[in-house]
Each structure stands twice: as structure tokens, then as C-alpha cells.
Design a protein around this motif. Structure first.
Motif, mmCIF file in Angstrom:
data_model
loop_
_atom_site.group_PDB
_atom_site.id
_atom_site.type_symbol
_atom_site.label_atom_id
_atom_site.label_comp_id
_atom_site.label_asym_id
_atom_site.label_seq_id
_atom_site.Cartn_x
_atom_site.Cartn_y
_atom_site.Cartn_z
ATOM 1 N N TYR A 76 0.816 -1.211 0.000
ATOM 2 C CA TYR A 76 0.000 0.000 0.000
ATOM 3 C C TYR A 76 0.851 1.263 0.000
ATOM 4 O O TYR A 76 1.958 1.279 0.511
ATOM 5 C CB TYR A 76 -0.941 -0.007 1.206
ATOM 6 N N ASP A 77 0.249 2.321 -0.554
ATOM 7 C CA ASP A 77 0.903 3.632 -0.612
ATOM 8 C C ASP A 77 0.506 4.523 0.555
ATOM 9 O O ASP A 77 1.147 5.537 0.810
ATOM 10 C CB ASP A 77 0.517 4.354 -1.917
ATOM 11 N N GLU A 104 8.044 -1.345 6.045
ATOM 12 C CA GLU A 104 6.815 -1.454 5.257
ATOM 13 C C GLU A 104 5.919 -0.234 5.432
ATOM 14 O O GLU A 104 5.106 0.062 4.559
ATOM 15 C CB GLU A 104 6.051 -2.729 5.650
ATOM 16 N N TRP A 105 6.075 0.476 6.543
ATOM 17 C CA TRP A 105 5.292 1.686 6.805
ATOM 18 C C TRP A 105 5.974 2.956 6.275
ATOM 19 O O TRP A 105 5.302 3.966 6.050
ATOM 20 C CB TRP A 105 5.093 1.896 8.309
ATOM 21 N N ASN A 106 7.275 2.930 6.087
ATOM 22 C CA ASN A 106 8.058 4.135 5.802
ATOM 23 C C ASN A 106 7.645 4.845 4.506
ATOM 24 O O ASN A 106 7.325 4.202 3.508
ATOM 25 C CB ASN A 106 9.544 3.798 5.672
ATOM 26 N N ASP A 107 7.725 6.180 4.544
ATOM 27 C CA ASP A 107 7.500 7.032 3.384
ATOM 28 C C ASP A 107 6.137 6.817 2.737
ATOM 29 O O ASP A 107 5.999 6.778 1.521
ATOM 30 C CB ASP A 107 8.629 6.848 2.352
ATOM 31 N N LYS A 182 5.510 8.566 -3.041
ATOM 32 C CA LYS A 182 5.762 7.335 -3.818
ATOM 33 C C LYS A 182 7.151 7.298 -4.457
ATOM 34 O O LYS A 182 7.830 6.270 -4.399
ATOM 35 C CB LYS A 182 4.659 7.137 -4.872
ATOM 36 N N PRO A 183 7.654 8.401 -5.045
ATOM 37 C CA PRO A 183 8.998 8.360 -5.636
ATOM 38 C C PRO A 183 10.108 8.057 -4.612
ATOM 39 O O PRO A 183 11.154 7.512 -4.964
ATOM 40 C CB PRO A 183 9.185 9.754 -6.225
ATOM 41 N N LEU A 184 9.882 8.406 -3.356
ATOM 42 C CA LEU A 184 10.886 8.112 -2.322
ATOM 43 C C LEU A 184 11.080 6.624 -2.099
ATOM 44 O O LEU A 184 12.132 6.179 -1.667
ATOM 45 C CB LEU A 184 10.506 8.760 -0.984
ATOM 46 N N ARG A 185 10.028 5.851 -2.402
ATOM 47 C CA ARG A 185 10.106 4.409 -2.202
ATOM 48 C C ARG A 185 10.666 3.689 -3.407
ATOM 49 O O ARG A 185 10.810 2.473 -3.390
ATOM 50 C CB ARG A 185 8.715 3.875 -1.852
ATOM 51 N N GLY A 186 10.952 4.442 -4.473
ATOM 52 C CA GLY A 186 11.562 3.833 -5.660
ATOM 53 C C GLY A 186 10.576 3.057 -6.454
ATOM 54 O O GLY A 186 10.820 2.141 -7.151
#
Length: 186
Positions: A76-77, A104-107, A182-186
Motif C-alpha cells: 500500500y501507498d 513497510e510503513w516508511n514514506d 511514492k517516488p521516495l520508495r523507488g
């Protein structure tokens, strides 16, 4: 934002809970939003009291129930946490489920829906602190249901007409932040 997935996490497992009606209402309000909203009911997941020997920040999960939970949450986002207020805080079940994981929770982004004698406000404040530690960006707008006015006899959920616009504002904030992160998570 149509590719965003937001989990609505029902944070109570208590028999006879008011939260299920609140969760159903939240899902109705989320229908037609640009993001996809999916309900996760903690009652459907067997998470014992945190039993991982290594801190979650290390990402070295040992138990199958933790690995399943991590796989589910990671997809999830963003999140909308539905919390009761028990003893001036969130439920033990929700706290436990959150504590199981870290990366899993980060960003990601989170919004809150609370219910209780003062609308779950104190439970939400505790969740905001937890989110900060987990690098979850929590949004300002929250939906607060009062047991005395939004429930007949404190049981039958009858939300006031002023709640839907507040929910829409919260959803919009969660979606904007989830998209931005979202872009922070690659």
C-alpha cells in the motif's frame, strides 16, 4: 493518483465492536475516489502479541504471520487508520499490528478516523506520534465520531451529515501525500 492503493485498517478486534460499522461507512465514502481503497480488518489476521526476537527496524522477520503481515502492508501507498479510543489511547490490537513492522510503513501517508467519547481524538494523537517514528506522513484532517451524538444508545452508528465532506478532505490529503511520497520508495 489512480495507481495509488490505500489500506483502510480497522483497528479493533473486540466482539460487538462499533468499528465495523464505521469501517463500512469509510469504505462507502471512499467509493469513486481516484485511489483504490481496500479494507483490512485486524480481526482477520492472527497477530499474537509481538513475538519477533529482532526489532522490526532490522527487517529480519522470523515468524510466518509477520512475513504475511509485512507482505500485505508493504503493497500500500497509504493508510486510513480507524481507531476506537480505549483508555485515552488506541486499541492494543492496532498498536500491536503497527509495532510488528517498520520499513513497510516508511514514506507513506496516513489519515485517521476515530470514535469514542471525544471522537477518538486522544487515540489519534497517540497514533500521530507512532506515525512520526515510523516515517509515515500523517495528514491534518481527521474524522471524529462521538459516541453520544453519532451512535444511538452508543451502539447504532448514525453519523451526522457534516462528516462526509470531512472524510473527502481527509482522503484528498492522504492521496496527495501518498502520491508525493511514492517516488521516495523507488
Amino acid at each position: 493518483m489512480t495507481d495509488l492503493r490505500i489500506a483502510v485498517i480497522l483497528g479493533t478486534t473486540r466482539p460487538g465492536r462499533n468499528g465495523k460499522a464505521v469501517a463500512d461507512w469509510v469504505m462507502e465514502q471512499a467509493a469513486g475516489r481516484p485511489a483504490t481503497y481496500e479494507l483490512i480488518d485486524l480481526a482477520d489476521h492472527e497477530l499474537p502479541l509481538l513475538d519477533e526476537p529482532i526489532p522490526p527496524s532490522q527487517g529480519q522477520y522470523q515468524n510466518e504471520h509477520t512475513k504475511r503481515w509485512a507482505e500485505l502492508i508493504a503493497q500500500y501507498d497509504g493508510y486510513v487508520f480507524i481507531t476506537p479510543e480505549y483508555n485515552r489511547s488506541t486499541s492494543g490490537a492496532l498498536k500491536n499490528a503497527i509495532d510488528y513492522l517498520y520499513a513497510e510503513w516508511n514514506d507513506k501517508a496516513a489519515g485517521f478516523v476515530g470514535y469514542g467519547s471525544i471522537g477518538g481524538a486522544r487515540a489519534i494523537e497517540h497514533l500521530r506520534g507512532m506515525c512520526g517514528e515510523l516515517q509515515i506522513a500523517d495528514v491534518r484532517t481527521a474524522v471524529n465520531f462521538l459516541l453520544a451524538t453519532d451512535f444511538v444508545n452508543y451502539r447504532e452508528f448514525t453519523p451526522g451529515d457534516h462528516h462526509p465532506p470531512i472524510a473527502q478532505d481527509m482522503f484528498a490529503q492522504v492521496e496527495r501525500w501518498a502520491g508525493a511520497l511514492k517516488p521516495l520508495r523507488g
